[in-house]
Scaffold this motif. Structure first.
Motif, mmCIF file in Angstrom:
data_model
loop_
_atom_site.group_PDB
_atom_site.id
_atom_site.type_symbol
_atom_site.label_atom_id
_atom_site.label_comp_id
_atom_site.label_asym_id
_atom_site.label_seq_id
_atom_site.Cartn_x
_atom_site.Cartn_y
_atom_site.Cartn_z
ATOM 1 N N TYR A 105 0.538 -1.266 -0.051
ATOM 2 C CA TYR A 105 0.334 -0.301 -0.119
ATOM 3 C C TYR A 105 0.916 1.508 -0.096
ATOM 4 C CZ TYR A 105 1.265 0.410 4.760
ATOM 5 O OH TYR A 105 1.807 0.166 6.182
ATOM 6 N N ARG A 106 0.109 2.301 -0.394
ATOM 7 C CA ARG A 106 0.850 3.463 -0.681
ATOM 8 C C ARG A 106 0.818 4.125 0.591
ATOM 9 N NH1 ARG A 106 -1.512 6.612 -5.894
ATOM 10 N NH2 ARG A 106 0.021 5.173 -7.554
ATOM 11 N N LYS A 107 2.038 4.653 1.514
ATOM 12 C CA LYS A 107 1.746 5.756 2.628
ATOM 13 C C LYS A 107 2.419 7.067 2.337
ATOM 14 C CE LYS A 107 3.321 4.866 7.312
ATOM 15 N NZ LYS A 107 2.028 4.398 8.051
ATOM 16 N N PRO A 137 -6.251 -4.723 -10.040
ATOM 17 C CA PRO A 137 -6.572 -3.444 -10.549
ATOM 18 C C PRO A 137 -6.895 -2.566 -10.729
ATOM 19 C CG PRO A 137 -7.870 -3.376 -8.255
ATOM 20 C CD PRO A 137 -7.394 -4.625 -8.852
ATOM 21 N N MET A 138 -5.436 -1.615 -10.314
ATOM 22 C CA MET A 138 -4.573 -0.637 -11.225
ATOM 23 C C MET A 138 -3.222 -0.465 -10.879
ATOM 24 S SD MET A 138 -7.259 1.085 -10.658
ATOM 25 C CE MET A 138 -7.134 2.450 -11.147
ATOM 26 N N LEU A 139 -2.728 -0.337 -12.397
ATOM 27 C CA LEU A 139 -1.764 -0.108 -12.211
ATOM 28 C C LEU A 139 -1.040 0.895 -12.927
ATOM 29 C CD1 LEU A 139 0.867 -2.586 -12.110
ATOM 30 C CD2 LEU A 139 0.291 -2.399 -15.343
ATOM 31 N N ALA A 140 -0.314 1.402 -11.536
ATOM 32 C CA ALA A 140 -0.263 3.498 -11.946
ATOM 33 C C ALA A 140 1.066 3.921 -12.525
ATOM 34 C CB ALA A 140 -1.078 3.516 -10.744
ATOM 35 N N THR A 141 2.033 3.621 -10.923
ATOM 36 C CA THR A 141 3.467 3.462 -11.494
ATOM 37 C C THR A 141 4.283 2.373 -12.126
ATOM 38 O OG1 THR A 141 4.183 3.527 -9.243
ATOM 39 C CG2 THR A 141 3.410 5.785 -10.117
ATOM 40 N N ALA A 200 0.277 10.917 -8.317
ATOM 41 C CA ALA A 200 0.156 9.071 -9.211
ATOM 42 C C ALA A 200 -1.230 8.744 -9.310
ATOM 43 C CB ALA A 200 1.248 8.669 -8.549
ATOM 44 N N TYR A 201 -2.358 9.465 -9.281
ATOM 45 C CA TYR A 201 -3.202 8.833 -9.668
ATOM 46 C C TYR A 201 -3.711 8.333 -11.357
ATOM 47 C CZ TYR A 201 -5.624 7.515 -5.176
ATOM 48 O OH TYR A 201 -5.331 7.214 -3.744
ATOM 49 N N ILE A 202 -3.933 7.767 -11.888
ATOM 50 C CA ILE A 202 -3.991 7.585 -13.125
ATOM 51 C C ILE A 202 -5.425 7.979 -13.673
ATOM 52 C CG2 ILE A 202 -5.220 5.532 -14.932
ATOM 53 C CD1 ILE A 202 -4.097 3.315 -13.661
ATOM 54 N N ILE A 203 -5.379 9.354 -15.020
ATOM 55 C CA ILE A 203 -5.912 9.821 -15.979
ATOM 56 C C ILE A 203 -6.881 9.048 -17.551
ATOM 57 C CG2 ILE A 203 -6.428 12.436 -16.458
ATOM 58 C CD1 ILE A 203 -5.943 11.727 -13.139
ATOM 59 N N LEU A 206 -10.399 5.778 -12.942
ATOM 60 C CA LEU A 206 -11.660 5.484 -11.698
ATOM 61 C C LEU A 206 -11.449 6.129 -10.070
ATOM 62 C CD1 LEU A 206 -10.668 3.215 -10.176
ATOM 63 C CD2 LEU A 206 -11.631 1.632 -12.169
ATOM 64 N N GLY A 207 -10.117 6.460 -9.728
ATOM 65 C CA GLY A 207 -10.644 7.803 -8.775
ATOM 66 C C GLY A 207 -9.562 5.849 -8.004
ATOM 67 N N ASP A 208 -9.417 5.813 -6.895
ATOM 68 C CA ASP A 208 -9.527 4.793 -6.328
ATOM 69 C C ASP A 208 -10.013 4.119 -6.107
ATOM 70 O OD1 ASP A 208 -8.175 3.382 -3.610
ATOM 71 O OD2 ASP A 208 -7.100 4.679 -3.158
ATOM 72 N N ALA A 209 -9.529 2.316 -6.349
ATOM 73 C CA ALA A 209 -10.221 1.241 -6.297
ATOM 74 C C ALA A 209 -10.609 0.565 -5.661
ATOM 75 C CB ALA A 209 -8.847 0.042 -7.308
ATOM 76 N N GLY A 210 -9.263 0.466 -4.195
ATOM 77 C CA GLY A 210 -9.430 -0.428 -3.453
ATOM 78 C C GLY A 210 -10.760 0.765 -1.960
HETATM 79 O O1 LIG Z 1 -5.608 5.568 -9.961
HETATM 80 C C1 LIG Z 1 -4.533 4.794 -8.959
HETATM 81 C C2 LIG Z 1 -3.720 4.675 -8.956
HETATM 82 C C3 LIG Z 1 -3.557 4.135 -7.681
HETATM 83 N N1 LIG Z 1 -3.927 3.579 -7.469
HETATM 84 C C4 LIG Z 1 -5.641 3.569 -7.730
HETATM 85 O O2 LIG Z 1 -6.800 3.161 -6.993
HETATM 86 N N2 LIG Z 1 -6.236 4.372 -8.601
#
Ligand SMILES: O=c1cc[nH]c(=O)[nH]1
Ligand SMILES: O=P(O)(O)OC[C@H]1O[C@H](OP(=O)(O)OP(=O)(O)O)[C@H](O)[C@@H]1O
Ligand SMILES: [Mg+2]
Length: 218
Positions: A105-107, A137-141, A200-203, A206-210
């Protein structure tokens, strides 16, 4: 390395992805989770076309039948927490697969603009010579995927790695193409988006999947 963008084909998968992105439909978290799960089922079916098969003889009440069935041992490796329902979609299809879980998880730091990825937990069988399907489901960086893969390498070297994701950024695809073994990795994405924002959210993503699947965390 092969990267397959399933949105290039006109299939019903695209409707499920558009529902995941839709800010109104997202309010129904049960539908959000179910859409992730059914995309997992469809992607697993697509991956099944790349496996090795052997002829299995089956005794029916009236005779025998020979059917080609998958022979490869599969481990589905999932990154918590957004990957949980996605994992289940894969397991619905590959019901005999073994399972691995990594928590990443991102801290975020004080400024909320930079973060590092924490790996705290890993539960995995041996993956030596097996087909490893890494699902998130999300591959951002691409950072969580890479660190989770490195953690799983303590359990052996997989024969082939499938990176399975729903929405990837172009940057993460480039990153994975550089950092995963080129001769035995395939990337599967239901959609590839052009950019990341400053967090670093994908544009458009969909937002934050978790959070959408399981609620906000503290
Ligand atoms: O866009 C993003 C990036 C990281 N995690 C997410 O859930 N969404
Ligand atoms: O490619 P990256 O830049 O590493 O970002 C992608 C990661 O971010 C999300 O998890 P998040 O950290 O939000 O944790 P969560 O699943 O608990 O919400 C997502 O599920 C990936 O694991
Ligand atoms: Mg999250």
């Amino acid at each position: 390395m092969k990267t397959i963008n399933l949105s290039e084909q006109n299939t019903v998968l695209n409707r499920f992805v558009s529902e995941l992105r839709d800010v109104e439909i997202q309010k129904d978290s049960m539908r959000f989770r179910r859409n992730i799960e059914r995309i997992g089922e469809i992607m697993a079916y697509e991956i099944s076309k790349t496996l090795n098969y052997f002829p299995l003889e089956t005794v029916t009440p009236l005779g025998t039948s020979v059917t080609n069935v998958p022979s490869d041992p599969i481990v589905i490796g999932t990154i918590l927490r957004a990957g949980l329902v996605y994992h289940h979609g894969f397991l619905n299809c590959f019901d005999q697969a073994e399972n691995a879980f990594v928590s990443a998880y991102r801290k975020y730091r004080e400024n909320h603009q930079s973060f590092h990825v924490h790996i705290e937990y890993i539960a995995s069988p041996r993956i030596e010579d097996k087909i490893l399907i890494l699902t998130d489901p999300m591959l951002a960086t691409g950072g969580s995927m890479d660190l989770s893969y490195q953690a799983l390498l303590t359990k052996g070297q997989p024969k082939h790695i499938h990176i399975a994701t729903i929405i990837a950024s172009r940057q993460a695809i480039d990153y994975c193409e550089q950092n995963f073994p080129k001769d035995r990795t395939t990337i599967w994405a239901a959609a590839i988006d052009p950019e990341l924002n400053e967090y670093a959210y994908i544009i458009p993503g969909l937002g934050d999947a978790g959070d959408l699947a399981y609620g906000e965390k503290e």
